[in-house]
Write a protein that holds these residues in place. Structure first.
Motif, PDB file in Angstrom:
ATOM      1  N   UNK A 154       0.806  -1.215   0.000  1.00 43.61           N
ATOM      2  CA  UNK A 154       0.000   0.000   0.000  1.00 43.61           C
ATOM      3  C   UNK A 154       0.843   1.271   0.000  1.00 43.61           C
ATOM      4  N   UNK A 155       0.268   2.314  -0.580  1.00 42.88           N
ATOM      5  CA  UNK A 155       0.903   3.628  -0.588  1.00 42.88           C
ATOM      6  C   UNK A 155       0.685   4.358   0.729  1.00 42.88           C
ATOM      7  N   UNK A 156      -0.440   4.077   1.376  1.00 44.87           N
ATOM      8  CA  UNK A 156      -0.810   4.767   2.612  1.00 44.87           C
ATOM      9  C   UNK A 156      -1.465   3.784   3.570  1.00 44.87           C
ATOM     10  N   UNK A 157      -1.365   4.104   4.866  1.00 46.92           N
ATOM     11  CA  UNK A 157      -2.069   3.352   5.899  1.00 46.92           C
ATOM     12  C   UNK A 157      -2.828   4.334   6.777  1.00 46.92           C
ATOM     13  N   UNK A 158      -4.096   4.036   7.007  1.00 44.93           N
ATOM     14  CA  UNK A 158      -4.922   4.901   7.848  1.00 44.93           C
ATOM     15  C   UNK A 158      -4.821   4.495   9.312  1.00 44.93           C
ATOM     16  N   UNK A 159      -4.970   5.491  10.188  1.00 47.52           N
ATOM     17  CA  UNK A 159      -5.019   5.186  11.608  1.00 47.52           C
ATOM     18  C   UNK A 159      -6.286   4.376  11.899  1.00 47.52           C
ATOM     19  N   UNK A 160      -6.251   3.538  12.931  1.00 49.37           N
ATOM     20  CA  UNK A 160      -7.445   2.761  13.252  1.00 49.37           C
ATOM     21  C   UNK A 160      -8.538   3.631  13.864  1.00 49.37           C
ATOM     22  N   UNK A 161      -9.767   3.202  13.700  1.00 47.44           N
ATOM     23  CA  UNK A 161     -10.879   3.832  14.395  1.00 47.44           C
ATOM     24  C   UNK A 161     -10.794   3.428  15.870  1.00 47.44           C
ATOM     25  N   UNK A 162     -11.049   4.363  16.759  1.00 49.37           N
ATOM     26  CA  UNK A 162     -11.089   4.086  18.200  1.00 49.37           C
ATOM     27  C   UNK A 162      -9.822   3.377  18.690  1.00 49.37           C
ATOM     28  N   UNK A 163      -8.669   3.842  18.243  1.00 51.97           N
ATOM     29  CA  UNK A 163      -7.398   3.195  18.580  1.00 51.97           C
ATOM     30  C   UNK A 163      -7.121   3.186  20.078  1.00 51.97           C
ATOM     31  N   UNK A 164      -7.620   4.166  20.796  1.00 50.86           N
ATOM     32  CA  UNK A 164      -7.336   4.257  22.229  1.00 50.86           C
ATOM     33  C   UNK A 164      -8.426   3.648  23.101  1.00 50.86           C
ATOM     34  N   UNK A 165      -9.390   3.011  22.485  1.00 44.49           N
ATOM     35  CA  UNK A 165     -10.475   2.396  23.233  1.00 44.49           C
ATOM     36  C   UNK A 165     -10.021   1.066  23.826  1.00 44.49           C
ATOM     37  N   UNK A 166     -10.624   0.676  24.947  1.00 43.34           N
ATOM     38  CA  UNK A 166     -10.298  -0.631  25.526  1.00 43.34           C
ATOM     39  C   UNK A 166     -11.041  -1.764  24.802  1.00 43.34           C
ATOM     40  N   UNK A 167     -11.957  -1.395  23.889  1.00 37.71           N
ATOM     41  CA  UNK A 167     -12.649  -2.381  23.068  1.00 37.71           C
ATOM     42  C   UNK A 167     -12.760  -1.820  21.662  1.00 37.71           C
ATOM     43  N   UNK A 168     -12.181  -2.492  20.694  1.00 38.18           N
ATOM     44  CA  UNK A 168     -12.149  -2.002  19.321  1.00 38.18           C
ATOM     45  C   UNK A 168     -12.444  -3.163  18.386  1.00 38.18           C
ATOM     46  N   UNK A 169     -13.715  -3.466  18.223  1.00 36.31           N
ATOM     47  CA  UNK A 169     -14.088  -4.621  17.409  1.00 36.31           C
ATOM     48  C   UNK A 169     -15.367  -4.314  16.631  1.00 36.31           C
ATOM     49  N   UNK A 170     -15.302  -3.285  15.782  1.00 35.74           N
ATOM     50  CA  UNK A 170     -16.438  -2.926  14.944  1.00 35.74           C
ATOM     51  C   UNK A 170     -16.644  -3.965  13.851  1.00 35.74           C
ATOM     52  N   UNK A 171     -17.875  -4.100  13.406  1.00 27.89           N
ATOM     53  CA  UNK A 171     -18.103  -4.909  12.205  1.00 27.89           C
ATOM     54  C   UNK A 171     -17.467  -4.168  11.036  1.00 27.89           C
ATOM     55  N   UNK A 172     -17.096  -4.898  10.005  1.00 29.06           N
ATOM     56  CA  UNK A 172     -16.496  -4.248   8.840  1.00 29.06           C
ATOM     57  C   UNK A 172     -17.495  -3.296   8.189  1.00 29.06           C
ATOM     58  N   UNK A 173     -18.788  -3.629   8.257  1.00 31.34           N
ATOM     59  CA  UNK A 173     -19.818  -2.739   7.694  1.00 31.34           C
ATOM     60  C   UNK A 173     -19.807  -1.385   8.402  1.00 31.34           C
ATOM     61  N   UNK A 174     -19.738  -1.417   9.720  1.00 33.15           N
ATOM     62  CA  UNK A 174     -19.703  -0.167  10.484  1.00 33.15           C
ATOM     63  C   UNK A 174     -18.409   0.585  10.216  1.00 33.15           C
ATOM     64  N   UNK A 175     -17.294  -0.138  10.172  1.00 30.98           N
ATOM     65  CA  UNK A 175     -15.999   0.510   9.936  1.00 30.98           C
ATOM     66  C   UNK A 175     -15.974   1.205   8.582  1.00 30.98           C
TER      67      UNK A 175
END
Length: 194
Positions: A154-175
């Motif tokens: 990849x040319x770029x990588x995005x930061x994760x959603x909710x990276x600082x959360x103690x729970x980070x397990x969104x469905x791919x649809x939501x993400x």
């Protein structure tokens, strides 16, 4: 230009529970819901990528029903949303298709729920896309995410959603919906009627 974006939902290669490379199963919901999000944000295409013929057949069955059969008349909005969906066997096939459409290969944008080095903010990525004439392909993984080999492509990588959360397990649809909204956000004006 924020109107030259494609998206691929990768089912192979993805990480399994133990970090091994696996093929994941296509879900009907991912085909439907992600296509609706992609159509809402005017993406140029949504590729469902699976190396397994039986899984690609699931995508074909969904598309045939909603684009060619009873579903087209029953729910025209759903039918319209699914017009952005294409299926592919491998990421390389997606790149070839986009290059054929655009006359150039897209820049690849890696997404992950995990932290990593050199991850861009959504604002920075939005500016890159808006200032470029090249197409961009957002890669989303299923199962336990995309392997490191994909990120290296990849040319770029995005930061994760909710990276600082103690729970980070969104469905791919939501993400997908959140990422697209952050990248292609629209400023709205509050218009009040008298």
């Amino acid at each position: 230009m924020l109107n030259n974006i494609y998206l691929a939902l990768i089912h192979y290669p993805v990480l399994g529970r133990h970090g091994n490379i696996v093929s994941s199963a296509v879900t009907n919901l991912d085909v439907h819901d992600i296509s609706r999000t992609c159509r809402t944000y005017n993406l140029k295409g949504y590729f469902v990528v699976s190396n397994l013929p039986a899984q690609r057949e699931i995508v074909d069955n969904v598309l045939n029903y909603w684009l060619e059969e009873f579903g087209k008349e029953y729910n025209p909005s759903r039918s319209e949303a699914l017009t952005v969906v294409k299926r592919a066997s491998y990421i390389e096939d997606v790149l070839e298709d986009i290059e054929e459409i655009e006359g150039q290969k897209p820049d690849l944008v890696f997404t992950s729920a995990k932290r990593g080095r050199d991850r861009l903010t959504y604002g920075a990525m939005r500016n890159i896309i808006a200032g470029s004439k090249k197409p961009h392909l957002l890669l989303f993984g299923t199962s336990w995410g995309l392997p490191e080999e994909i990120e290296k492509m990849c040319n770029y990588s995005l930061e994760p959603l909710r990276a600082n959360s103690d729970f980070n397990h969104l469905s791919v649809r939501a993400a997908v919906a959140i990422v697209l909204d952050r990248l292609i956000r629209e400023d709205t004006i509050d218009v009040r009627r008298d």
